[in-house]
Design a protein around this motif. Structure first.
Motif, PDB file in Angstrom:
ATOM      1  N   ALA A  42       0.183  14.988  17.563  1.00 23.74           N
ATOM      2  CA  ALA A  42       1.558  15.070  17.058  1.00 23.74           C
ATOM      3  C   ALA A  42       2.397  15.957  17.967  1.00 23.74           C
ATOM      4  O   ALA A  42       1.895  16.899  18.601  1.00 23.74           O
ATOM      5  N   ASN A  43       3.707  15.680  18.045  1.00 24.18           N
ATOM      6  CA  ASN A  43       4.632  16.482  18.833  1.00 24.18           C
ATOM      7  C   ASN A  43       4.698  17.904  18.290  1.00 24.18           C
ATOM      8  O   ASN A  43       4.712  18.116  17.072  1.00 24.18           O
ATOM      9  N   LEU A  44       4.778  18.893  19.223  1.00 22.50           N
ATOM     10  CA  LEU A  44       4.837  20.294  18.841  1.00 22.50           C
ATOM     11  C   LEU A  44       5.968  20.989  19.595  1.00 22.50           C
ATOM     12  O   LEU A  44       6.168  20.751  20.788  1.00 22.50           O
ATOM     13  N   ALA A  53       1.822  12.547  22.713  1.00 15.13           N
ATOM     14  CA  ALA A  53       2.590  13.572  21.997  1.00 15.13           C
ATOM     15  C   ALA A  53       3.101  14.581  23.021  1.00 15.13           C
ATOM     16  O   ALA A  53       2.552  14.722  24.121  1.00 15.13           O
ATOM     17  N   TRP A  54       4.179  15.325  22.628  1.00 14.58           N
ATOM     18  CA  TRP A  54       4.802  16.272  23.548  1.00 14.58           C
ATOM     19  C   TRP A  54       4.682  17.695  23.023  1.00 14.58           C
ATOM     20  O   TRP A  54       4.831  17.935  21.828  1.00 14.58           O
ATOM     21  N   ILE A  55       4.355  18.614  23.935  1.00 14.97           N
ATOM     22  CA  ILE A  55       4.450  20.043  23.618  1.00 14.97           C
ATOM     23  C   ILE A  55       5.708  20.570  24.295  1.00 14.97           C
ATOM     24  O   ILE A  55       5.861  20.489  25.516  1.00 14.97           O
ATOM     25  N   ILE A  56       6.598  21.059  23.477  1.00 17.53           N
ATOM     26  CA  ILE A  56       7.850  21.646  23.968  1.00 17.53           C
ATOM     27  C   ILE A  56       7.746  23.151  23.771  1.00 17.53           C
ATOM     28  O   ILE A  56       7.500  23.630  22.672  1.00 17.53           O
ATOM     29  N   VAL A  57       7.931  23.898  24.888  1.00 18.57           N
ATOM     30  CA  VAL A  57       7.773  25.348  24.856  1.00 18.57           C
ATOM     31  C   VAL A  57       9.145  25.989  24.865  1.00 18.57           C
ATOM     32  O   VAL A  57       9.946  25.786  25.795  1.00 18.57           O
ATOM     33  N   GLU A  58       9.423  26.743  23.860  1.00 17.94           N
ATOM     34  CA  GLU A  58      10.677  27.487  23.797  1.00 17.94           C
ATOM     35  C   GLU A  58      10.441  28.915  24.278  1.00 17.94           C
ATOM     36  O   GLU A  58       9.396  29.506  24.031  1.00 17.94           O
TER      37      GLU A  58
END
Length: 847
Positions: A28-30, A109-114
């Motif tokens: 799942a996308n995170l 799925a994508w890991i987006i890092v803020e």
């Protein structure tokens, strides 16, 4: 996974067939804050022992702790965890399984890092011309977005904030300046690397100019570029001079760079050249490098010996031929090769060292043809025209036949001329009248005037002009000096410039072949010349100077012979260029004690030392010993360059002794012409130096300069620095005194100081490492044990007992037989040099 699970899997695999495979769970996308933990999972059904592989942006992820969980038979789940997410962990993830040659993939799925912004384009170093506008670029991204950029220039923030990516327009700067940018989003602020805006300047001189390859008359010249001035080098200019009897400047060569090398073709073989290189960028041209001297290889002679003649008797045949010019020989003569042909058959060739051959039994060579060629190490050149050896009677008959034809031709010519003359007389006779002849001039008698080319006086006999043939000197010396002999009548001597034990130096005027007059300096050698040996010894100096070609060594103009009444032998006079500013010692004295004292900058004083060292290095490279190096023998030309006035050695002396004298000359320069060893009597200098005492540091003399001169005074000659090492030290010292060096202070703060010492620094003094202070002992690594006894243990220490006495001799002259054996170098040579310095002081003070 437990042992029980493995047993169940084994039983299931052995009892049933696998049908249908599919992913029942996809990652799942995170969206994760930087530094937090992230976990992705996927499940596959239909395989008994699947090998599930995690992929990121198309690349396989390797993990040593990947865990599998059994959900049910043939149904497995696995996870990928990141304990502390960073920006590089952001991306596209999915699972893959290979089964029977096929690949099954899960949904991605994508890991987006803020987090705080990270830079995708940071400031770089740029270079610009003074006052020229330019742009700077900086770009950073989130998430979260938006990202704003604030510019800092020269430690001062700019007023406006712009969105990323940001382009900052700078209208122009005149000095080097630092800059960077700040990127800000909802998570915080990031600071980019610091860039530098450099101002473009002239490049530095190239270095390491060298001959990379040499084949016959083709030379590959290579060099390393110096500092490029923050602007790419576009081209380099090569200047070259051919050092023959007179320097001949070759056309400049401009080459595009890189590469930093050029093939120089069409050079003369076995010739000396000097070359230097300067490079240019968009600002301008750098200074030129120092001159590099090289010699092209030898080649086969280009011409055959001329004027092959013979003289024959029944007992001997003598052959003689003319020697080749240096340009024709193209190398060092090894031998002349003589071949001969008798009755159509070639005979074994013979080799002769000189241009004459004597063969016994002359009668056996009748009707034989001879040819000769010159040979160098590269081979033998072309053959001369064949000469037929005939008996004297045959030669006489042939000459008589030749004379007969010549007589007939002359008789015919005379008859023709008489006929023409009679024709003219008859024609004019017909024009005579009763009033006289047409030959009578209608005007008054003409006046004839003349100027005597030379006058004679019976009371004062006129002496014939001297030449080299009647001096009794050896043929080699005559050959070397013949092309530089200047008739005495072309010289007009003026007032005396200086006088010493060698003779005197006078101002003179030299009339050239084109009738122009040049001011020169004439070195009139001492008049106590009583034999040919005396005059030969005096002329050897000029023969050596004839081949000097260096900007810091005085060139020879010529040699003249002054004829004296009632004397058989003349006085040699050496003609040199006139030096406008005189000698260095007088120049330094005038700067302190003259009617109008003037200031000589420290940089100019170091330049004097550097010029002297370059001249001495040139002489030592040619195995020439100066013997009398001192400030009084250093002449100053129009642009205050130093030039060495040579005096060759008659007694034992070495290049290391010249280094000692160079240190004393440095002391004279820093002391502005003061007398060395003040307060020490001449008779006491020997004991003064042997105890380890040295010249004290002059007032206002920097420590690093005194260290250099002090290194020249090591009691062991082999521990003194070479002139090349002294040049390297003085060049670095001169560069530190340059006005341009002060502008580099800021740049020095960013120099990497952790680099290794360069190879030139590592060489130092070879095996010798001197300590420079007079209160410290000299130290020399790698010398023999018996030589160590001569190293001083303290400033005033006495001689070590049992030392090796070969480094010190009494203050007496060596005989000619001892000359070769004494070339090993000795400490007393340096002391004798100091005595000679003192003996000349009275003359210098009176100048």
């Amino acid at each position: 996974m437990t042992v029980y699970h493995w047993i169940i899997l084994f039983l299931a695999q052995s009892s049933r067939t696998i049908h249908g495979q599919r992913f029942t769970k996809n990652p799942a996308n995170l969206t994760v804050t930087e530094g937090n933990k992230a976990r992705l999972g996927c499940s596959i059904e239909g395989l008994s022992e699947p090998e599930i592989v995690w992929m990121k942006d198309g690349e396989k992820l390797y993990s040593n702790d990947q865990m599998y969980i059994t959900l049910e038979h043939n149904h497995w789940e696995t996870f990928h965890s990141v304990k502390s997410v960073q920006q590089h962990d952001a991306g596209k993830y999915w699972c893959e399984v290979e089964f029977r040659g096929s690949t099954i993939s899960s949904e991605p799925a994508w890991i987006i890092v803020e987090g705080v912004p990270h830079f995708i384009l940071e400031p770089q170093d740029v270079a610009t011309l003074p006052g020229e506008s330019f742009n700077l670029t900086c770009a950073a991204v989130g998430p979260p977005d938006p990202v704003e950029v604030l510019w800092w220039l020269g430690g001062v923030p700019r007023d406006s904030v712009t969105s990323s990516p940001s382009v900052f327009h700078v209208k122009g700067v005149n000095n080097s300046i630092k800059y960077y940018c700040e990127a800000k989003n909802a998570r915080g602020i990031s600071v980019s690397r610091t860039g530098t805006v450099h101002i473009k300047v002239l490049p530095a001189a190239p270095n390491s100019v060298r001959v990379a390859h040499m084949v016959e008359n083709n030379v590959t010249l290579a060099w390393s570029p110096g500092f490029n001035g923050h602007s790419n080098l576009s081209a380099c200019t090569i200047q070259m001079v051919k050092n023959s009897r007179r320097k001949v400047k070759c056309p400049d060569k401009r080459v595009k760079v890189p590469p930093f090398q050029r093939i120089l073709s069409g050079l003369s073989c076995y010739s000396n050249y000097s070359v230097r290189v300067g490079c240019e960028n968009e600002v301008g041209t750098s200074p030129f490098s120092g001159w590099l001297d090289f010699q092209t290889p030898e080649a086969v002679p280009s011409a055959a010996p001329r004027n092959l003649t013979f003289d024959i008797t029944e007992q001997q045949l003598s052959l003689n031929w003319a020697t080749l010019e240096d340009e024709e020989l193209q190398g060092k003569l090894m031998a002349y090769k003589v071949q001969w042909n008798l009755g159509g058959e070639g005979q074994d060739a013979l080799l002769f060292k000189d241009n004459v051959a004597h063969l016994s039994g002359g009668g056996r060579f009748f009707n034989t043809t001879f040819q000769v060629s010159a040979c160098t190490v590269a081979g033998c050149g072309p053959w001369s025209q064949p000469v037929l050896v005939m008996p004297a009677s045959a030669v006489s008959a042939q000459m008589q036949r030749g004379h007969m034809w010549v007589g007939l031709l002359l008789a015919l010519l005379v008859a023709t001329m008489v006929g023409l003359l009679l024709t003219v007389l008859v024609h004019r006779r017909g024009k005579e009248t009763q009033f006289g002849s047409v030959f009578k001039s209608p005007v008054t008698e003409s006046t004839v005037s003349f100027i005597a080319a030379r006058s004679f006086n019976r009371a004062c006999p006129d002496f014939p002009e001297s030449n080299l043939d009647n001096l009794g000197i050896n043929d080699d010396l005559k050959a070397k000096l013949r092309d530089v002999l200047i008739p005495e009548r072309l010289l007009t001597l003026g007032h005396m410039l200086g006088k010493g034990e060698f003779g005197s130096v006078r101002e003179a005027f030299l009339k050239m072949e084109d009738s122009t007059i040049h001011k020169v300096a004439v070195k009139v050698l001492k008049t106590d010349i009583n034999s040919s040996c005396d005059i030969e010894q005096c002329l050897k100096e000029a023969a050596y100077m004839k081949d000097f070609h260096h900007p810091n060594v005085i060139p020879l103009i010529g040699v003249s012979l002054h004829r004296r009444p009632q004397r058989r032998l003349p006085v040699p006079m050496v003609i040199l260029p006139f030096m406008k500013h005189g000698d260095l010692h007088t120049f330094l004295l005038m700067s302190r004690l003259g009617d109008q004292p003037f200031t000589v900058s420290l940089q100019m004083l170091v330049q004097f030392m550097l010029d002297i060292a370059r001249g001495m290095e040139y002489l030592s490279h040619r195995s020439i010993i100066h013997r009398d190096l001192a400030a009084r023998n250093c002449m100053l030309s129009e642009n205050l360059t130093w030039i060495a006035l040579e005096s060759l050695a008659d007694n034992v002396y070495t290049t290391q002794s010249d280094v000692w004298a160079f240190g004393v000359t440095m002391w004279e320069i820093m002391a502005r012409g003061q007398t060395p060893y003040p307060g020490v009597e001449n008779s006491e200098i020997y004991e003064y130096l042997i105890k380890g005492e040295r010249l004290k540091q002059p007032p206002d003399c920097r420590d690093d300069i005194y260290e250099i001169m002090h290194s020249c005074w090591s009691p062991v000659p082999k521990c003194r620095p070479s002139f090349q090492h002294l040049i390297n030290q003085l060049e670095g010292l001169w560069a530190s005194l340059s006005p341009r060096s002060s502008g580099m202070k800021e740049a020095l703060l960013y120099v990497n100081m952790e680099s290794d010492v360069g190879e030139h620094g590592a060489e130092a003094l070879g095996q010798c490492q001197d300590r420079f202070r007079s209160a410290m002992p000299w130290q020399c690594v790698g010398i023999e044990e018996d030589e160590k006894d001569w190293l001083m243990v303290s400033s005033g220490a006495a001689l070590a007992i049992g030392g090796d006495y070969r480094y010190i001799i009494g203050p007496s002259c060596n005989s000619a037989e001892e000359d070769d054996a004494g070339r090993q170098g000795n400490f007393m040579d340096d002391l004798q040099q100091e005595f000679r310095d003192e003996e000349y002081e009275d003359t210098v003070i009176n100048v």
